[in-house]
Motif scaffolding. Structure first.
Motif, PDB file in Angstrom:
ATOM      1  N   LEU A   1      11.234  13.868 -23.380  1.00  0.00           N
ATOM      2  CA  LEU A   1      12.480  14.511 -23.804  1.00  0.00           C
ATOM      3  C   LEU A   1      13.408  13.511 -24.483  1.00  0.00           C
ATOM      4  O   LEU A   1      13.531  12.374 -24.035  1.00  0.00           O
ATOM      5  CB  LEU A   1      13.227  15.108 -22.605  1.00  0.00           C
ATOM      6  N   GLU A   2      14.017  13.960 -25.546  1.00  0.00           N
ATOM      7  CA  GLU A   2      15.188  13.272 -26.105  1.00  0.00           C
ATOM      8  C   GLU A   2      16.397  14.104 -25.717  1.00  0.00           C
ATOM      9  O   GLU A   2      16.370  15.330 -25.835  1.00  0.00           O
ATOM     10  CB  GLU A   2      15.093  13.170 -27.630  1.00  0.00           C
ATOM     11  N   ILE A   3      17.434  13.448 -25.240  1.00  0.00           N
ATOM     12  CA  ILE A   3      18.603  14.170 -24.753  1.00  0.00           C
ATOM     13  C   ILE A   3      19.838  13.731 -25.522  1.00  0.00           C
ATOM     14  O   ILE A   3      20.119  12.534 -25.649  1.00  0.00           O
ATOM     15  CB  ILE A   3      18.803  13.930 -23.240  1.00  0.00           C
ATOM     16  N   ASP A   4      20.564  14.709 -26.037  1.00  0.00           N
ATOM     17  CA  ASP A   4      21.838  14.457 -26.710  1.00  0.00           C
ATOM     18  C   ASP A   4      22.982  14.983 -25.851  1.00  0.00           C
ATOM     19  O   ASP A   4      22.885  16.061 -25.253  1.00  0.00           O
ATOM     20  CB  ASP A   4      21.885  15.149 -28.078  1.00  0.00           C
ATOM     21  N   ILE A   5      24.056  14.219 -25.794  1.00  0.00           N
ATOM     22  CA  ILE A   5      25.281  14.674 -25.149  1.00  0.00           C
ATOM     23  C   ILE A   5      26.101  15.407 -26.201  1.00  0.00           C
ATOM     24  O   ILE A   5      26.430  14.857 -27.254  1.00  0.00           O
ATOM     25  CB  ILE A   5      26.080  13.486 -24.578  1.00  0.00           C
ATOM     26  N   ILE A   6      26.398  16.664 -25.933  1.00  0.00           N
ATOM     27  CA  ILE A   6      27.170  17.500 -26.852  1.00  0.00           C
ATOM     28  C   ILE A   6      28.619  17.526 -26.377  1.00  0.00           C
ATOM     29  O   ILE A   6      28.913  18.016 -25.287  1.00  0.00           O
ATOM     30  CB  ILE A   6      26.606  18.934 -26.900  1.00  0.00           C
ATOM     31  N   SER A   7      29.503  16.980 -27.188  1.00  0.00           N
ATOM     32  CA  SER A   7      30.932  16.948 -26.853  1.00  0.00           C
ATOM     33  C   SER A   7      31.671  17.937 -27.738  1.00  0.00           C
ATOM     34  O   SER A   7      31.612  17.836 -28.974  1.00  0.00           O
ATOM     35  CB  SER A   7      31.500  15.540 -27.055  1.00  0.00           C
ATOM     36  N   ALA A   8      32.347  18.884 -27.115  1.00  0.00           N
ATOM     37  CA  ALA A   8      33.111  19.888 -27.852  1.00  0.00           C
ATOM     38  C   ALA A   8      34.596  19.650 -27.660  1.00  0.00           C
ATOM     39  O   ALA A   8      35.060  19.406 -26.544  1.00  0.00           O
ATOM     40  CB  ALA A   8      32.735  21.290 -27.381  1.00  0.00           C
ATOM     41  N   GLU A   9      35.339  19.715 -28.763  1.00  0.00           N
ATOM     42  CA  GLU A   9      36.785  19.530 -28.729  1.00  0.00           C
ATOM     43  C   GLU A   9      37.476  20.749 -29.319  1.00  0.00           C
ATOM     44  O   GLU A   9      36.886  21.482 -30.113  1.00  0.00           O
ATOM     45  CB  GLU A   9      37.167  18.259 -29.507  1.00  0.00           C
ATOM     46  N   ILE A  10      38.720  20.959 -28.913  1.00  0.00           N
ATOM     47  CA  ILE A  10      39.499  22.094 -29.397  1.00  0.00           C
ATOM     48  C   ILE A  10      40.838  21.600 -29.938  1.00  0.00           C
ATOM     49  O   ILE A  10      41.519  20.791 -29.290  1.00  0.00           O
ATOM     50  CB  ILE A  10      39.740  23.136 -28.281  1.00  0.00           C
ATOM     51  N   ASP A  11      41.174  22.063 -31.117  1.00  0.00           N
ATOM     52  CA  ASP A  11      42.460  21.757 -31.755  1.00  0.00           C
ATOM     53  C   ASP A  11      43.404  22.920 -31.445  1.00  0.00           C
ATOM     54  O   ASP A  11      43.342  23.969 -32.076  1.00  0.00           O
ATOM     55  CB  ASP A  11      42.264  21.593 -33.264  1.00  0.00           C
ATOM     56  N   ILE A  12      44.260  22.746 -30.463  1.00  0.00           N
ATOM     57  CA  ILE A  12      45.073  23.859 -29.972  1.00  0.00           C
ATOM     58  C   ILE A  12      46.087  24.346 -31.004  1.00  0.00           C
ATOM     59  O   ILE A  12      46.251  25.556 -31.222  1.00  0.00           O
ATOM     60  CB  ILE A  12      45.792  23.472 -28.663  1.00  0.00           C
ATOM     61  N   GLU A  13      46.769  23.431 -31.657  1.00  0.00           N
ATOM     62  CA  GLU A  13      47.858  23.826 -32.567  1.00  0.00           C
ATOM     63  C   GLU A  13      47.455  23.817 -34.036  1.00  0.00           C
ATOM     64  O   GLU A  13      48.268  24.156 -34.897  1.00  0.00           O
ATOM     65  CB  GLU A  13      49.060  22.902 -32.362  1.00  0.00           C
ATOM     66  N   GLY A  14      46.212  23.437 -34.328  1.00  0.00           N
ATOM     67  CA  GLY A  14      45.777  23.417 -35.714  1.00  0.00           C
ATOM     68  C   GLY A  14      46.360  22.285 -36.521  1.00  0.00           C
ATOM     69  O   GLY A  14      46.467  22.381 -37.747  1.00  0.00           O
ATOM     70  N   ASN A  15      46.731  21.201 -35.851  1.00  0.00           N
ATOM     71  CA  ASN A  15      47.350  20.067 -36.542  1.00  0.00           C
ATOM     72  C   ASN A  15      46.451  18.831 -36.571  1.00  0.00           C
ATOM     73  O   ASN A  15      46.898  17.729 -36.889  1.00  0.00           O
ATOM     74  CB  ASN A  15      48.688  19.714 -35.891  1.00  0.00           C
ATOM     75  N   GLY A  16      45.188  19.007 -36.212  1.00  0.00           N
ATOM     76  CA  GLY A  16      44.261  17.886 -36.250  1.00  0.00           C
ATOM     77  C   GLY A  16      44.165  17.101 -34.961  1.00  0.00           C
ATOM     78  O   GLY A  16      43.322  16.207 -34.838  1.00  0.00           O
ATOM     79  N   GLN A  17      45.020  17.405 -33.985  1.00  0.00           N
ATOM     80  CA  GLN A  17      44.970  16.716 -32.697  1.00  0.00           C
ATOM     81  C   GLN A  17      44.068  17.520 -31.751  1.00  0.00           C
ATOM     82  O   GLN A  17      44.409  18.628 -31.356  1.00  0.00           O
ATOM     83  CB  GLN A  17      46.377  16.581 -32.098  1.00  0.00           C
ATOM     84  N   THR A  18      42.927  16.946 -31.403  1.00  0.00           N
ATOM     85  CA  THR A  18      41.950  17.673 -30.599  1.00  0.00           C
ATOM     86  C   THR A  18      41.982  17.233 -29.144  1.00  0.00           C
ATOM     87  O   THR A  18      42.351  16.097 -28.833  1.00  0.00           O
ATOM     88  CB  THR A  18      40.532  17.481 -31.147  1.00  0.00           C
TER      89      THR A  18
END
Length: 329
Positions: A70-87
């Motif tokens: 197996l090759e394993i990748d860590i999937i990191s998800a981020e959310i930009d709450i205000e839509g200003n580029g700050q995740t």
């Protein structure tokens, strides 16, 4: 504000050279292993255990038990709450890819497996203690926001562009519940168990739109909890299911050897316990005490940098959220 609550996804390979990113939760199983003097040995041994377990379950036409890795990748998800580029770093999961060394083919393993969430740290390590909740006690709205954020992510165009299937999260069974063996035996997942009633974690994942079933794989010592949407037994290939078992059973042997690395197996009626004395330790260094301390620290950081910072926006968004398509109206 058209980009508000926009999701983004990053990948990093989990191998013996893995270094946790700055915004990775330090309580995450894979991040904890990659720290200290034994970090590279920890990672190498963990990956070896995962591959060995995979081959033990994928044993057809595999006489030397070394056909797959197996090759394993860590999937990191981020959310930009205000839509200003700050995740904000929302969740991390694992995605595996299987290599068949006999045919030199590569094919998909499971997306999901482990589940890491700052907001979950906040809910369990800040909210519950502040309310004085005892074991399995919780407020009625416990996990509501987290569940809606999760569904927003996995139903987003960004997530669907990366992954063709919904995640399956595989966790330890609850030490506060009793599990009962059934007559159902799946060829890959193994013997199915049911429990006397849902645990607080089961309810929390239900708010994420996930059902749960419990299976003890062949030669496993205890059932694992599989959280999924859709049909666990029909929506995923045997190899995807085996990749989830081999990855998460390995982590659980390291993190909870009293349950998953015991010298006896779960019976017809099973009560998991971290006080069970007859178990073996792996040769992997893991600091559970520090993990518990960091969960509180990370929960408070989330309270300050997410819950308090975006409280009004989050409340309004959650009120307009529609679970059917995973988006706010």
């Amino acid at each position: 504000m058209s980009n508000a609550f926009a999701c983004s996804i990053k990948r990093i390979r989990f191998d013996e050279n893995y270094q946790p990113a700055d915004n990775t939760r330090q309580t995450t199983n894979f991040a904890n292993l990659a720290r200290g003097e034994s970090r590279q040995e920890n990672l190498r041994n963990t990956l070896r255990m995962i591959n060995n377990r995979f081959n033990s379950l994928a044993h057809f036409d595999n006489p030397k038990a070394d056909r797959y890795s197996l090759e394993i990748d860590i999937i990191s998800a981020e959310i930009d709450i205000e839509g200003n580029g700050q995740t904000f770093p929302f969740i991390e999961m694992l995605k595996s890819t299987i290599t068949d060394h006999k045919t030199n083919e590569r094919f998909e393993g499971m997306i999901g497996n482990s589940f890491s969430s700052y907001v979950r740290d906040y809910d369990f390590s800040v909210v519950l203690p502040s309310l004085g909740c005892k074991t399995n006690e919780k407020p009625e709205d416990f996990g509501d926001l987290h569940g809606k954020l999760y569904q927003h992510l996995v139903h987003s165009d960004v997530f669907k562009a990366e992954f063709s299937k919904q995640p399956v999260i595989c966790l330890s069974v609850s030490t506060s519940k009793t599990y009962f063996r059934t007559a159902n035996v799946h060829p890959v997942l193994g013997v199915e168990y049911t429990n006397d009633e849902y645990s607080r974690t089961d309810d929390y994942f239900a708010k994420m739109g996930l059902a749960v079933r419990y299976f003890k794989p062949e030669n496993g010592t205890a059932p694992l909890a599989f959280y999924f949407s859709g049909d666990l037994l029909r929506d995923y290939t045997d190899f995807e299911l085996i990749s989830a078992i081999s990855t998460m059973e390995t982590f659980q042997k390291v993190y909870r050897p009293e349950i998953y690395n015991t010298n006896s197996t779960a019976g017809l009626v099973y009560q998991p316990s971290l006080e069970y004395p007859d178990y073996s330790l792996t040769q992997i260094v893991y600091d559970r005490v520090e993990r518990g301390q960091l969960a509180v620290k990370q929960g408070k950081w989330t309270e300050e940098n997410f819950i308090n910072k975006y409280g009004e926006v989050l409340t309004k968004w959650a009120e307009n959220f529609t679970a059917k398509n995973g988006a706010a109206a």
